[in-house]
Scaffold this motif. Structure first.
Motif, PDB file in Angstrom:
ATOM      1  N   MET A  44       0.838  -1.149   0.000  1.00  0.00           N
ATOM      2  CA  MET A  44       0.000   0.000   0.000  1.00  0.00           C
ATOM      3  C   MET A  44       0.899   1.234   0.000  1.00  0.00           C
ATOM      4  O   MET A  44       1.668   1.441   0.906  1.00  0.00           O
ATOM      5  CB  MET A  44      -0.881  -0.088   1.249  1.00  0.00           C
ATOM      6  N   LYS A  45       0.809   2.026  -1.038  1.00  0.00           N
ATOM      7  CA  LYS A  45       1.643   3.225  -1.090  1.00  0.00           C
ATOM      8  C   LYS A  45       0.866   4.424  -0.584  1.00  0.00           C
ATOM      9  O   LYS A  45      -0.343   4.504  -0.738  1.00  0.00           O
ATOM     10  CB  LYS A  45       2.143   3.458  -2.510  1.00  0.00           C
ATOM     11  N   ILE A  46       1.558   5.301   0.029  1.00  0.00           N
ATOM     12  CA  ILE A  46       0.967   6.556   0.471  1.00  0.00           C
ATOM     13  C   ILE A  46       1.608   7.638  -0.382  1.00  0.00           C
ATOM     14  O   ILE A  46       2.818   7.807  -0.392  1.00  0.00           O
ATOM     15  CB  ILE A  46       1.227   6.808   1.962  1.00  0.00           C
ATOM     16  N   SER A  47       0.748   8.302  -1.137  1.00  0.00           N
ATOM     17  CA  SER A  47       1.291   9.310  -2.043  1.00  0.00           C
ATOM     18  C   SER A  47       0.717  10.675  -1.715  1.00  0.00           C
ATOM     19  O   SER A  47      -0.383  10.795  -1.206  1.00  0.00           O
ATOM     20  CB  SER A  47       0.963   8.949  -3.495  1.00  0.00           C
ATOM     21  N   ALA A  48       1.466  11.672  -2.037  1.00  0.00           N
ATOM     22  CA  ALA A  48       1.014  13.039  -1.845  1.00  0.00           C
ATOM     23  C   ALA A  48       0.168  13.448  -3.040  1.00  0.00           C
ATOM     24  O   ALA A  48       0.392  13.008  -4.156  1.00  0.00           O
ATOM     25  CB  ALA A  48       2.218  13.978  -1.718  1.00  0.00           C
ATOM     26  N   VAL A  49      -0.817  14.262  -2.800  1.00  0.00           N
ATOM     27  CA  VAL A  49      -1.655  14.763  -3.874  1.00  0.00           C
ATOM     28  C   VAL A  49      -0.879  15.861  -4.596  1.00  0.00           C
ATOM     29  O   VAL A  49      -0.409  16.811  -3.970  1.00  0.00           O
ATOM     30  CB  VAL A  49      -2.985  15.316  -3.308  1.00  0.00           C
ATOM     31  N   HIS A  50      -0.714  15.693  -5.899  1.00  0.00           N
ATOM     32  CA  HIS A  50       0.033  16.678  -6.676  1.00  0.00           C
ATOM     33  C   HIS A  50      -0.830  17.885  -7.031  1.00  0.00           C
ATOM     34  O   HIS A  50      -0.357  18.990  -7.103  1.00  0.00           O
ATOM     35  CB  HIS A  50       0.600  16.033  -7.937  1.00  0.00           C
ATOM     36  N   HIS A  51      -2.080  17.624  -7.252  1.00  0.00           N
ATOM     37  CA  HIS A  51      -3.007  18.714  -7.526  1.00  0.00           C
ATOM     38  C   HIS A  51      -4.395  18.312  -7.053  1.00  0.00           C
ATOM     39  O   HIS A  51      -4.729  17.136  -7.032  1.00  0.00           O
ATOM     40  CB  HIS A  51      -3.039  19.043  -9.024  1.00  0.00           C
ATOM     41  N   GLN A  52      -5.154  19.287  -6.630  1.00  0.00           N
ATOM     42  CA  GLN A  52      -6.524  19.022  -6.187  1.00  0.00           C
ATOM     43  C   GLN A  52      -7.432  19.000  -7.404  1.00  0.00           C
ATOM     44  O   GLN A  52      -7.466  19.968  -8.163  1.00  0.00           O
ATOM     45  CB  GLN A  52      -6.976  20.106  -5.199  1.00  0.00           C
ATOM     46  N   PRO A  53      -8.151  17.893  -7.616  1.00  0.00           N
ATOM     47  CA  PRO A  53      -9.070  17.852  -8.761  1.00  0.00           C
ATOM     48  C   PRO A  53     -10.111  18.954  -8.668  1.00  0.00           C
ATOM     49  O   PRO A  53     -10.581  19.282  -7.573  1.00  0.00           O
ATOM     50  CB  PRO A  53      -9.727  16.478  -8.639  1.00  0.00           C
ATOM     51  N   GLN A  54     -10.443  19.515  -9.814  1.00  0.00           N
ATOM     52  CA  GLN A  54     -11.416  20.595  -9.871  1.00  0.00           C
ATOM     53  C   GLN A  54     -12.373  20.338 -11.014  1.00  0.00           C
ATOM     54  O   GLN A  54     -12.135  19.497 -11.859  1.00  0.00           O
ATOM     55  CB  GLN A  54     -10.712  21.935 -10.092  1.00  0.00           C
TER      56      GLN A  54
ATOM     57  N   PHE B 218     -19.533   5.719  -6.555  1.00  0.00           N
ATOM     58  CA  PHE B 218     -19.122   7.105  -6.811  1.00  0.00           C
ATOM     59  C   PHE B 218     -17.664   7.325  -6.428  1.00  0.00           C
ATOM     60  O   PHE B 218     -16.997   8.183  -7.004  1.00  0.00           O
ATOM     61  CB  PHE B 218     -20.044   8.091  -6.097  1.00  0.00           C
ATOM     62  N   GLY B 219     -17.167   6.556  -5.472  1.00  0.00           N
ATOM     63  CA  GLY B 219     -15.746   6.639  -5.124  1.00  0.00           C
ATOM     64  C   GLY B 219     -14.853   6.261  -6.296  1.00  0.00           C
ATOM     65  O   GLY B 219     -13.847   6.928  -6.570  1.00  0.00           O
ATOM     66  N   PHE B 220     -15.230   5.183  -6.997  1.00  0.00           N
ATOM     67  CA  PHE B 220     -14.443   4.783  -8.174  1.00  0.00           C
ATOM     68  C   PHE B 220     -14.530   5.836  -9.273  1.00  0.00           C
ATOM     69  O   PHE B 220     -13.541   6.112  -9.956  1.00  0.00           O
ATOM     70  CB  PHE B 220     -14.903   3.424  -8.709  1.00  0.00           C
ATOM     71  N   VAL B 221     -15.706   6.436  -9.425  1.00  0.00           N
ATOM     72  CA  VAL B 221     -15.842   7.511 -10.420  1.00  0.00           C
ATOM     73  C   VAL B 221     -14.967   8.700 -10.012  1.00  0.00           C
ATOM     74  O   VAL B 221     -14.309   9.318 -10.867  1.00  0.00           O
ATOM     75  CB  VAL B 221     -17.317   7.929 -10.598  1.00  0.00           C
ATOM     76  N   LEU B 222     -14.922   9.001  -8.724  1.00  0.00           N
ATOM     77  CA  LEU B 222     -14.048  10.095  -8.260  1.00  0.00           C
ATOM     78  C   LEU B 222     -12.590   9.820  -8.598  1.00  0.00           C
ATOM     79  O   LEU B 222     -11.859  10.722  -9.020  1.00  0.00           O
ATOM     80  CB  LEU B 222     -14.192  10.297  -6.743  1.00  0.00           C
ATOM     81  N   LEU B 223     -12.171   8.569  -8.396  1.00  0.00           N
ATOM     82  CA  LEU B 223     -10.790   8.213  -8.758  1.00  0.00           C
ATOM     83  C   LEU B 223     -10.554   8.444 -10.243  1.00  0.00           C
ATOM     84  O   LEU B 223      -9.510   8.962 -10.644  1.00  0.00           O
ATOM     85  CB  LEU B 223     -10.498   6.757  -8.398  1.00  0.00           C
ATOM     86  N   ALA B 224     -11.530   8.076 -11.053  1.00  0.00           N
ATOM     87  CA  ALA B 224     -11.381   8.206 -12.507  1.00  0.00           C
ATOM     88  C   ALA B 224     -11.320   9.668 -12.950  1.00  0.00           C
ATOM     89  O   ALA B 224     -10.539  10.009 -13.839  1.00  0.00           O
ATOM     90  CB  ALA B 224     -12.527   7.498 -13.214  1.00  0.00           C
ATOM     91  N   VAL B 225     -12.155  10.505 -12.336  1.00  0.00           N
ATOM     92  CA  VAL B 225     -12.180  11.909 -12.762  1.00  0.00           C
ATOM     93  C   VAL B 225     -11.155  12.769 -12.037  1.00  0.00           C
ATOM     94  O   VAL B 225     -11.077  13.973 -12.277  1.00  0.00           O
ATOM     95  CB  VAL B 225     -13.603  12.528 -12.634  1.00  0.00           C
ATOM     96  N   SER B 226     -10.343  12.152 -11.168  1.00  0.00           N
ATOM     97  CA  SER B 226      -9.316  12.923 -10.461  1.00  0.00           C
ATOM     98  C   SER B 226      -8.076  13.122 -11.323  1.00  0.00           C
ATOM     99  O   SER B 226      -7.155  13.821 -10.918  1.00  0.00           O
ATOM    100  CB  SER B 226      -8.928  12.242  -9.149  1.00  0.00           C
ATOM    101  N   HIS B 227      -8.035  12.491 -12.483  1.00  0.00           N
ATOM    102  CA  HIS B 227      -6.918  12.622 -13.423  1.00  0.00           C
ATOM    103  C   HIS B 227      -5.579  12.292 -12.777  1.00  0.00           C
ATOM    104  O   HIS B 227      -4.596  13.011 -12.918  1.00  0.00           O
ATOM    105  CB  HIS B 227      -6.886  14.009 -14.064  1.00  0.00           C
ATOM    106  N   GLY B 228      -5.586  11.196 -12.005  1.00  0.00           N
ATOM    107  CA  GLY B 228      -4.343  10.711 -11.414  1.00  0.00           C
ATOM    108  C   GLY B 228      -3.992  11.296 -10.059  1.00  0.00           C
ATOM    109  O   GLY B 228      -3.006  10.889  -9.452  1.00  0.00           O
ATOM    110  N   ALA B 229      -4.770  12.248  -9.573  1.00  0.00           N
ATOM    111  CA  ALA B 229      -4.473  12.829  -8.261  1.00  0.00           C
ATOM    112  C   ALA B 229      -4.685  11.792  -7.165  1.00  0.00           C
ATOM    113  O   ALA B 229      -3.990  11.794  -6.159  1.00  0.00           O
ATOM    114  CB  ALA B 229      -5.348  14.051  -8.003  1.00  0.00           C
TER     115      ALA B 229
END
Length: 169
Positions: free
Chosen positions: A1-11, A78-89
């Motif tokens: 399990m990796k813990i990554s920093a958010v590079h950008h906040q999805p908008q 909706f969580g999976f959709v959020l992952l998809a529309v986060s564009h890799g964030a």
């Protein structure tokens, strides 16, 4: 399990709408689970009294599927959709996402394995309830207790998952 920093906040409006739907499913899940626990607690207190059940309790345990409770399935959808529309964030490899999914699996196991079957048994047994018969009231009390305990455990998990999602890195 990796813990990554958010590079950008999805908008954007799509992300915002999906996030609102995701949160709405959490709120519905919390509300319906709390209602199950509270109504089953009230039922436990009323059983054995020999009086007819109040309309609110009888109506809650009316036969049928708890569709509002099933709204919890929108949480991961909706969580999976959020992952998809986060564009890799955000991604499935993020620790908080993995923990959130594990918590949701626990909620589903409790709800599908114990909570909703106990509610269905109560619905069937209360459909003809006319006041206390000791043998059936004991079974009803057992099922009501099961609803209270499993709904309470599911509530703890839903709150824990919500805290993790809000406090994500």
């Amino acid at each position: 399990m990796k813990i990554s920093a958010v590079h950008h906040q999805p908008q954007g409006p799509v992300f915002d709408i999906v996030l609102l739907l995701h949160v709405a499913c959490v709120v519905v899940g919390l509300a319906t689970t709390l209602t199950s626990a509270a109504t089953a607690t009230r039922l436990r207190k009323l059983l054995g009294g020999g009086a007819p059940l109040p309309d609110t309790v009888a109506r809650y345990f009316r036969p049928g599927t708890n569709w509002a409770g099933r709204g919890m399935y929108g949480i991961p959808a909706f969580g999976f959709v959020l992952l998809a529309v986060s564009h890799g964030a955000y991604g499935l490899g993020d620790g908080w996402v993995t923990v959130g999914l594990a918590i949701f699996v626990g909620v589903v196991l409790l709800a599908e394995g114990t909570l909703w079957p106990a509610e269905r048994r109560l619905q069937v047994s209360l459909a003809t309830y006319q006041g206390g018969a000791p043998d059936t009231d004991e079974a009803r009390a057992r099922d009501a207790k099961m609803v209270v305990w499993t709904a309470s455990a599911a509530l703890v998990l839903l709150v824990a998952g919500s805290v993790i999602m809000v406090a994500m890195p």
